[in-house]
Design a protein around this motif. Structure first.
Motif, mmCIF file in Angstrom:
data_model
loop_
_atom_site.group_PDB
_atom_site.id
_atom_site.type_symbol
_atom_site.label_atom_id
_atom_site.label_comp_id
_atom_site.label_asym_id
_atom_site.label_seq_id
_atom_site.Cartn_x
_atom_site.Cartn_y
_atom_site.Cartn_z
ATOM 1 N N LYS A 73 -2.681 -0.317 31.012
ATOM 2 C CA LYS A 73 -2.479 -1.641 31.063
ATOM 3 C C LYS A 73 -3.851 -2.120 31.598
ATOM 4 N N GLU A 74 -3.487 -3.370 30.961
ATOM 5 C CA GLU A 74 -4.633 -4.359 31.704
ATOM 6 C C GLU A 74 -4.305 -5.292 32.746
ATOM 7 N N TYR A 75 -4.965 -5.413 33.840
ATOM 8 C CA TYR A 75 -4.696 -6.120 34.964
ATOM 9 C C TYR A 75 -5.744 -7.187 35.346
ATOM 10 N N THR A 76 -5.186 -8.108 35.943
ATOM 11 C CA THR A 76 -6.031 -9.375 36.752
ATOM 12 C C THR A 76 -5.784 -8.964 38.030
ATOM 13 N N TRP A 77 -7.220 -8.819 38.978
ATOM 14 C CA TRP A 77 -7.013 -8.616 39.985
ATOM 15 C C TRP A 77 -7.584 -10.017 40.770
ATOM 16 N N LEU A 78 -6.879 -10.627 41.337
ATOM 17 C CA LEU A 78 -6.863 -12.161 41.822
ATOM 18 C C LEU A 78 -7.047 -11.852 43.263
ATOM 19 N N VAL A 79 -8.088 -12.115 44.197
ATOM 20 C CA VAL A 79 -8.177 -11.770 45.565
ATOM 21 C C VAL A 79 -8.338 -13.318 46.176
ATOM 22 N N ILE A 80 -7.815 -13.477 47.391
ATOM 23 C CA ILE A 80 -7.715 -14.817 48.097
ATOM 24 C C ILE A 80 -8.694 -14.473 49.055
ATOM 25 N N SER A 81 -9.678 -15.317 49.415
ATOM 26 C CA SER A 81 -10.763 -14.882 50.232
ATOM 27 C C SER A 81 -11.432 -16.266 50.883
ATOM 28 N N GLU A 82 -12.308 -16.195 51.917
ATOM 29 C CA GLU A 82 -13.251 -16.957 52.375
ATOM 30 C C GLU A 82 -14.333 -16.382 52.887
#
Length: 196
Positions: A73-82
């Motif tokens: 499958k295709e995934y989006t990996w969304l990372v919350i950062s600062e």
């Protein structure tokens, strides 16, 4: 939830855009987030050096690489950062190297303070702890899983330190950074792959 994720993706960075942004902030003696405090600026500068080193030295272990290269499958990996976050500086380069191994992973990064609605969906024990990786199925836009803010052993190190000393101080942060240095991103890789 989907509309909040979509909104965040529209303002997200690629890894290279994020790295360039942090590099520029460090040179300008600034930081991400809604506060420009001296300590946060210092951590941004320190993290720029960490990111630079880890971008060069981080390697995906063979067993993780094998799983990532076989993703169906295709995934989006969304990372919350600062930029000021020490854990993010240690984990983001690892996540990026993992994403580079698979053509089925699109890595995107957003800033916590600019994406409060998203952060509030992925709190850790009621806190806005980062980094937070959100794994999204690209076909359905459904959240498959999330990871963060740190690997289990690193979480335990901080919990044990806080239990013994009552606070998380500079000594605890140094011990945590030593743990990351010894682990070389392997725990992060293995724990993320288990979530797929």
């Amino acid at each position: 939830m989907n509309s909040i994720i979509e909104k965040s993706l529209k303002v997200s960075f690629s890894y290279q855009e994020y790295r360039d942004f942090v590099t520029d902030l460090a040179k300008e003696v600034k930081t991400t987030g809604h506060e420009q405090r001296e300590d946060l600026i210092h951590y941004t500068q320190l993290n720029e050096a960490r990111l630079h080193r880890l971008d060069k030295t981080t390697q995906v272990v063979d067993e993780v690489k094998a799983v990532l290269q076989k993703l169906s499958k295709e995934y989006t990996w969304l990372v919350i950062s600062e930029s000021w976050c020490g854990d993010a500086a240690q984990i983001l380069p690892v996540i990026n190297k993992m994403a580079e191994v698979s053509e089925n992973i699109d890595l995107r990064i957003v800033l916590r303070d600019d994406n409060e609605d998203l952060m509030n969906l992925f709190l850790t024990n009621g806190t806005k702890s980062i980094p937070k990786l959100i794994i999204i199925d690209k076909a359905t836009n459904e959240v498959v899983n999330d990871f963060g803010p740190r690997p289990k052993a690193a979480k335990q190190l901080i919990l044990d330190y806080k239990a013994a000393h009552g606070i998380v101080d500079e000594t605890a942060k140094i011990e945590l950074q030593k743990w990351y240095l010894q682990d070389k991103g392997v725990s992060t890789q293995k724990e993320i792959v288990e979530l797929l």
